[in-house]
Motif scaffolding. Sequence first.
Motif, PDB file in Angstrom:
ATOM      1  N   TRP A   8      45.977 -35.913  -3.345  1.00 57.70           N
ATOM      2  CA  TRP A   8      45.916 -35.291  -2.025  1.00 57.70           C
ATOM      3  C   TRP A   8      46.426 -33.847  -2.069  1.00 57.70           C
ATOM      4  O   TRP A   8      47.387 -33.532  -2.759  1.00 57.70           O
ATOM      5  N   ILE A   9      45.748 -32.957  -1.318  1.00 59.10           N
ATOM      6  CA  ILE A   9      46.136 -31.541  -1.232  1.00 59.10           C
ATOM      7  C   ILE A   9      46.196 -31.129   0.229  1.00 59.10           C
ATOM      8  O   ILE A   9      45.274 -31.408   1.001  1.00 59.10           O
ATOM      9  N   LEU A  10      47.280 -30.463   0.595  1.00 59.48           N
ATOM     10  CA  LEU A  10      47.395 -29.815   1.900  1.00 59.48           C
ATOM     11  C   LEU A  10      47.213 -28.324   1.648  1.00 59.48           C
ATOM     12  O   LEU A  10      48.026 -27.697   0.953  1.00 59.48           O
ATOM     13  N   HIS A  11      46.139 -27.781   2.167  1.00 60.15           N
ATOM     14  CA  HIS A  11      45.816 -26.361   2.008  1.00 60.15           C
ATOM     15  C   HIS A  11      46.215 -25.661   3.302  1.00 60.15           C
ATOM     16  O   HIS A  11      45.815 -26.082   4.393  1.00 60.15           O
ATOM     17  N   SER A  12      47.010 -24.604   3.191  1.00 60.93           N
ATOM     18  CA  SER A  12      47.435 -23.889   4.385  1.00 60.93           C
ATOM     19  C   SER A  12      47.425 -22.390   4.136  1.00 60.93           C
ATOM     20  O   SER A  12      47.662 -21.927   3.022  1.00 60.93           O
ATOM     21  N   VAL A  13      47.121 -21.661   5.193  1.00 57.31           N
ATOM     22  CA  VAL A  13      47.213 -20.207   5.169  1.00 57.31           C
ATOM     23  C   VAL A  13      47.926 -19.770   6.439  1.00 57.31           C
ATOM     24  O   VAL A  13      47.664 -20.286   7.516  1.00 57.31           O
ATOM     25  N   LEU A  30      40.013 -17.548  15.950  1.00 58.27           N
ATOM     26  CA  LEU A  30      40.646 -18.859  15.751  1.00 58.27           C
ATOM     27  C   LEU A  30      39.676 -19.990  16.079  1.00 58.27           C
ATOM     28  O   LEU A  30      39.580 -20.969  15.337  1.00 58.27           O
ATOM     29  N   ALA A  31      38.938 -19.842  17.165  1.00 55.87           N
ATOM     30  CA  ALA A  31      37.957 -20.869  17.555  1.00 55.87           C
ATOM     31  C   ALA A  31      36.822 -20.957  16.543  1.00 55.87           C
ATOM     32  O   ALA A  31      36.404 -22.054  16.154  1.00 55.87           O
ATOM     33  N   ASP A  32      36.323 -19.818  16.102  1.00 51.36           N
ATOM     34  CA  ASP A  32      35.245 -19.813  15.119  1.00 51.36           C
ATOM     35  C   ASP A  32      35.708 -20.393  13.792  1.00 51.36           C
ATOM     36  O   ASP A  32      34.975 -21.149  13.144  1.00 51.36           O
ATOM     37  N   GLY A  33      36.920 -20.038  13.381  1.00 48.89           N
ATOM     38  CA  GLY A  33      37.457 -20.586  12.145  1.00 48.89           C
ATOM     39  C   GLY A  33      37.514 -22.100  12.190  1.00 48.89           C
ATOM     40  O   GLY A  33      37.081 -22.786  11.255  1.00 48.89           O
ATOM     41  N   GLU A  34      38.014 -22.634  13.288  1.00 48.68           N
ATOM     42  CA  GLU A  34      38.090 -24.087  13.418  1.00 48.68           C
ATOM     43  C   GLU A  34      36.699 -24.715  13.433  1.00 48.68           C
ATOM     44  O   GLU A  34      36.437 -25.691  12.731  1.00 48.68           O
ATOM     45  N   ARG A  35      35.795 -24.146  14.201  1.00 47.46           N
ATOM     46  CA  ARG A  35      34.442 -24.700  14.312  1.00 47.46           C
ATOM     47  C   ARG A  35      33.712 -24.679  12.966  1.00 47.46           C
ATOM     48  O   ARG A  35      33.128 -25.677  12.549  1.00 47.46           O
ATOM     49  N   ILE A  36      33.779 -23.563  12.285  1.00 42.84           N
ATOM     50  CA  ILE A  36      33.051 -23.408  11.019  1.00 42.84           C
ATOM     51  C   ILE A  36      33.678 -24.251   9.910  1.00 42.84           C
ATOM     52  O   ILE A  36      32.984 -24.995   9.206  1.00 42.84           O
ATOM     53  N   LEU A  37      34.978 -24.147   9.751  1.00 44.66           N
ATOM     54  CA  LEU A  37      35.625 -24.818   8.622  1.00 44.66           C
ATOM     55  C   LEU A  37      35.653 -26.336   8.778  1.00 44.66           C
ATOM     56  O   LEU A  37      35.557 -27.064   7.793  1.00 44.66           O
ATOM     57  N   THR A  38      35.739 -26.833  10.009  1.00 42.98           N
ATOM     58  CA  THR A  38      35.719 -28.284  10.203  1.00 42.98           C
ATOM     59  C   THR A  38      34.331 -28.864  10.012  1.00 42.98           C
ATOM     60  O   THR A  38      34.184 -30.083   9.882  1.00 42.98           O
ATOM     61  N   SER A  39      33.312 -28.022   9.973  1.00 39.13           N
ATOM     62  CA  SER A  39      31.961 -28.530   9.722  1.00 39.13           C
ATOM     63  C   SER A  39      31.711 -28.778   8.232  1.00 39.13           C
ATOM     64  O   SER A  39      30.687 -29.346   7.866  1.00 39.13           O
ATOM     65  N   PRO A  41      32.135 -30.901   5.101  1.00 43.37           N
ATOM     66  CA  PRO A  41      32.394 -32.345   5.027  1.00 43.37           C
ATOM     67  C   PRO A  41      33.712 -32.777   4.370  1.00 43.37           C
ATOM     68  O   PRO A  41      34.272 -33.786   4.763  1.00 43.37           O
ATOM     69  N   THR A  42      34.232 -32.036   3.424  1.00 44.88           N
ATOM     70  CA  THR A  42      35.441 -32.492   2.720  1.00 44.88           C
ATOM     71  C   THR A  42      36.742 -32.134   3.438  1.00 44.88           C
ATOM     72  O   THR A  42      37.813 -32.568   3.034  1.00 44.88           O
ATOM     73  N   VAL A  43      36.659 -31.353   4.512  1.00 48.70           N
ATOM     74  CA  VAL A  43      37.848 -30.944   5.271  1.00 48.70           C
ATOM     75  C   VAL A  43      38.281 -32.075   6.203  1.00 48.70           C
ATOM     76  O   VAL A  43      37.486 -32.605   6.962  1.00 48.70           O
ATOM     77  N   THR A  44      39.563 -32.428   6.145  1.00 45.88           N
ATOM     78  CA  THR A  44      40.121 -33.415   7.074  1.00 45.88           C
ATOM     79  C   THR A  44      41.387 -32.857   7.708  1.00 45.88           C
ATOM     80  O   THR A  44      42.037 -31.975   7.164  1.00 45.88           O
ATOM     81  N   ASP A  71      37.341 -32.409  -3.838  1.00 46.34           N
ATOM     82  CA  ASP A  71      37.026 -32.101  -2.440  1.00 46.34           C
ATOM     83  C   ASP A  71      37.474 -30.685  -2.083  1.00 46.34           C
ATOM     84  O   ASP A  71      36.790 -29.967  -1.348  1.00 46.34           O
ATOM     85  N   TYR A  72      38.626 -30.269  -2.590  1.00 42.79           N
ATOM     86  CA  TYR A  72      39.133 -28.920  -2.342  1.00 42.79           C
ATOM     87  C   TYR A  72      38.212 -27.882  -2.996  1.00 42.79           C
ATOM     88  O   TYR A  72      37.871 -26.865  -2.398  1.00 42.79           O
TER      89      TYR A  72
END
Length: 103
Positions: A8-13, A30-39, A41-44, A71-72
């Motif tokens: 398991w990896i926790l990636h943070s910036v 911030l909204a675009d980052g969340e929308r794009i990056l959560t799309s 598939p390997t991001v949880t 996945d990372y």
Amino acid sequence: MSTQTKEWILHSVIFTLKHEQGSAEEAQFLADGERILTSIPTVTNFQVYKQVSAKNNYRHGFAMEFANQADYDAYNEHPLHVQFVNERWALEVEAFLEIDYAK
């Protein structure tokens, strides 16, 4: 927290944007980052944070989890991530610190 494996990896910036604090441009990034990056598939467990410590000058944080290194790696190479970094991050982020944790 999600179920974790040995890999398991926790990636943070943590980062500061070039945009004025509280501006529409800041909120859009911030909204675009969340929308794009959560799309991707390997991001949880994607989270957007407001950094509040007086011990540094960063203002925001993104954090996400990956089940394993593969996945990372898939996230880092994913076209949406590459595009976001090149077209938004590189232009709109003033400073950042990336931290990846494993357990």
